[in-house]
Write an enzyme that holds these catalytic residues in place. Sequence first.
Site, PDB file in Angstrom:
ATOM      1  N   THR A  48       0.832  -1.149  -0.186  1.00  0.00           N
ATOM      2  CA  THR A  48      -0.013  -0.112   0.129  1.00  0.00           C
ATOM      3  C   THR A  48       0.719   1.208  -0.092  1.00  0.00           C
ATOM      4  OG1 THR A  48      -1.694  -1.143   1.381  1.00  0.00           O
ATOM      5  CG2 THR A  48      -1.753   1.260   1.227  1.00  0.00           C
ATOM      6  N   TYR A  60      -8.360   0.558  -4.168  1.00  0.00           N
ATOM      7  CA  TYR A  60      -7.073   0.973  -4.640  1.00  0.00           C
ATOM      8  C   TYR A  60      -6.177  -0.156  -5.042  1.00  0.00           C
ATOM      9  CZ  TYR A  60      -4.824  -0.684  -0.481  1.00  0.00           C
ATOM     10  OH  TYR A  60      -4.329  -1.615   0.475  1.00  0.00           O
ATOM     11  N   THR A 126       1.542  -4.552   4.090  1.00  0.00           N
ATOM     12  CA  THR A 126       1.759  -4.797   5.608  1.00  0.00           C
ATOM     13  C   THR A 126       1.103  -6.266   5.906  1.00  0.00           C
ATOM     14  OG1 THR A 126      -0.506  -3.809   5.658  1.00  0.00           O
ATOM     15  CG2 THR A 126       1.347  -2.187   6.138  1.00  0.00           C
ATOM     16  N   ASP A 127       0.410  -6.699   4.807  1.00  0.00           N
ATOM     17  CA  ASP A 127      -0.216  -8.030   5.234  1.00  0.00           C
ATOM     18  C   ASP A 127       0.815  -8.980   5.808  1.00  0.00           C
ATOM     19  OD1 ASP A 127      -2.353  -6.662   4.254  1.00  0.00           O
ATOM     20  OD2 ASP A 127      -2.840  -8.017   2.359  1.00  0.00           O
ATOM     21  N   LYS A 199       0.539  -7.551  12.778  1.00  0.00           N
ATOM     22  CA  LYS A 199      -0.493  -6.504  12.325  1.00  0.00           C
ATOM     23  C   LYS A 199      -1.893  -7.008  13.177  1.00  0.00           C
ATOM     24  CE  LYS A 199      -2.604  -4.952   8.150  1.00  0.00           C
ATOM     25  NZ  LYS A 199      -2.885  -4.975   6.704  1.00  0.00           N
ATOM     26  N   GLU A 325      -1.157 -28.486  29.027  1.00  0.00           N
ATOM     27  CA  GLU A 325      -2.391 -29.436  29.235  1.00  0.00           C
ATOM     28  C   GLU A 325      -1.952 -30.561  28.181  1.00  0.00           C
ATOM     29  OE1 GLU A 325      -6.537 -27.779  29.164  1.00  0.00           O
ATOM     30  OE2 GLU A 325      -5.531 -25.904  29.050  1.00  0.00           O
TER      31      GLU A 325
HETATM   32  N1  GLU Z   1      -2.677  -6.185   0.596  1.00  0.00           N
HETATM   33  C1  GLU Z   1      -1.578  -5.221   0.407  1.00  0.00           C
HETATM   34  C2  GLU Z   1      -0.198  -5.777   0.830  1.00  0.00           C
HETATM   35  O1  GLU Z   1      -0.069  -6.274   1.942  1.00  0.00           O
HETATM   36  C3  GLU Z   1      -1.940  -3.883   1.015  1.00  0.00           C
HETATM   37  C4  GLU Z   1      -1.986  -3.817   2.505  1.00  0.00           C
HETATM   38  C5  GLU Z   1      -0.969  -2.743   3.067  1.00  0.00           C
HETATM   39  O2  GLU Z   1       0.280  -2.733   2.328  1.00  0.00           O
HETATM   40  O3  GLU Z   1      -1.272  -2.173   3.871  1.00  0.00           O
HETATM   41  O4  GLU Z   1       0.693  -5.292   0.154  1.00  0.00           O
END
Ligand code: GLU
Length: 368
Positions: A48, A60, A126-127, A199, A325
């Site tokens: 992103t 996007y 970020t994924d 995340k 457990e």
């Molecule tokens: N799904 C995309 C990725 O991980 C966008 C998520 C992001 O970068 O925040 O590249």
Amino acid sequence: MGYFGRLKQAVSGFFPAHTREDKNTKTAENTASPRGLPNIHILATGGTIAGRQTGAGPHYQAGEQGIEALIGAVPTMRGLANISSEQVTNIGSQDMDEKTWLKLVHRVNELLTRADVDGIIITHGTDTLEETAYFLDLTVPSGKPVVLVGAMRPANAVGADGPANLFDAVVVASSPDSAARGVLVAMNGNVFEARDVTKVSTTAVQAFAAPNFGPLGQVHDGRVFYWRSSDHRADHTSARQHPEFDVSGLDMLPAVGIVYGHANAPALPVTALVEAQYRGIVSAGVGNGNLYHEVLAALADAASRGIAVVRSSRVAAGPTMRGIELDDARYGFVAAGTLNPQKARVLLQLALTRTQEPGEIQKMFDYC
Ligand code: GLU
């Protein structure tokens, strides 16, 4: 003597105690950079932070802009460091794969042996950012800063967070106090260690947290402040020992799958992985890594066939502990400690490049 070397001399005693050794590099012997600034190289992978919103709606596309455009949006970073860059790939990180991880680590290790590179920034979606960060944390021996950074809002969105995060990443990568902390993540004013960061929000700008140990520090007004060391060994008494995995000769990693735990869970995902000849299975179990009885039976059977089985948990924080457990020794299981399932998968893939023996693998989980 290079940037960090000179700064180290000037602020001797300022550096935190650490045990990660800079085996490939001697930062203090780096050559001086042209303007007396550190040389920071950016490897761009998409996400992103390089995304572009089309039209008025929320839709996007990740990985649309090249790294030069991202750098161009933050001209002030050139006052902090000599910046160079290259585009490794341009993808949404949901498509991150082992081939790209290996390409990245080979390039990072190559760059960090150079006297004219003082630190590296990797722009990333970020994924799966946390997985790439931990993979590099386990495979990069250098103590020079390596910082991953992303964004939650596309580059052309109102209030885009990418430029500020990228600026902060340059601050972090340029700081001598960032050396020997393992791979770092700079997001929304926080600095996290690769091992614990995860995340925690699908949409919020404050998308990352370190649920077990908290952030390492904060970036504010162009300076990074560290609150603590990167010590997270199980006993919390000794400084972090960080064994590196040498992946220089590898072009693929052992196959490891994750099975998700829930009430009335079927054994089917486990048996499917066994049939597909996966070498390891990570369980994202319930509570302290507990397992529905049918899943337990299937995993015990998998372990008896020599497949490495690691118990982690779907719960956001706290360790999955050995023998609470479940009698791990009886079943030949490994307990993941504070590693979440996706990080446990990364470590298990690397562990399996050395051994299939559960006792040896458990030691790596206790240690890494
Ligand atoms: N799904 C995309 C990725 O991980 C966008 C998520 C992001 O970068 O925040 O590249």
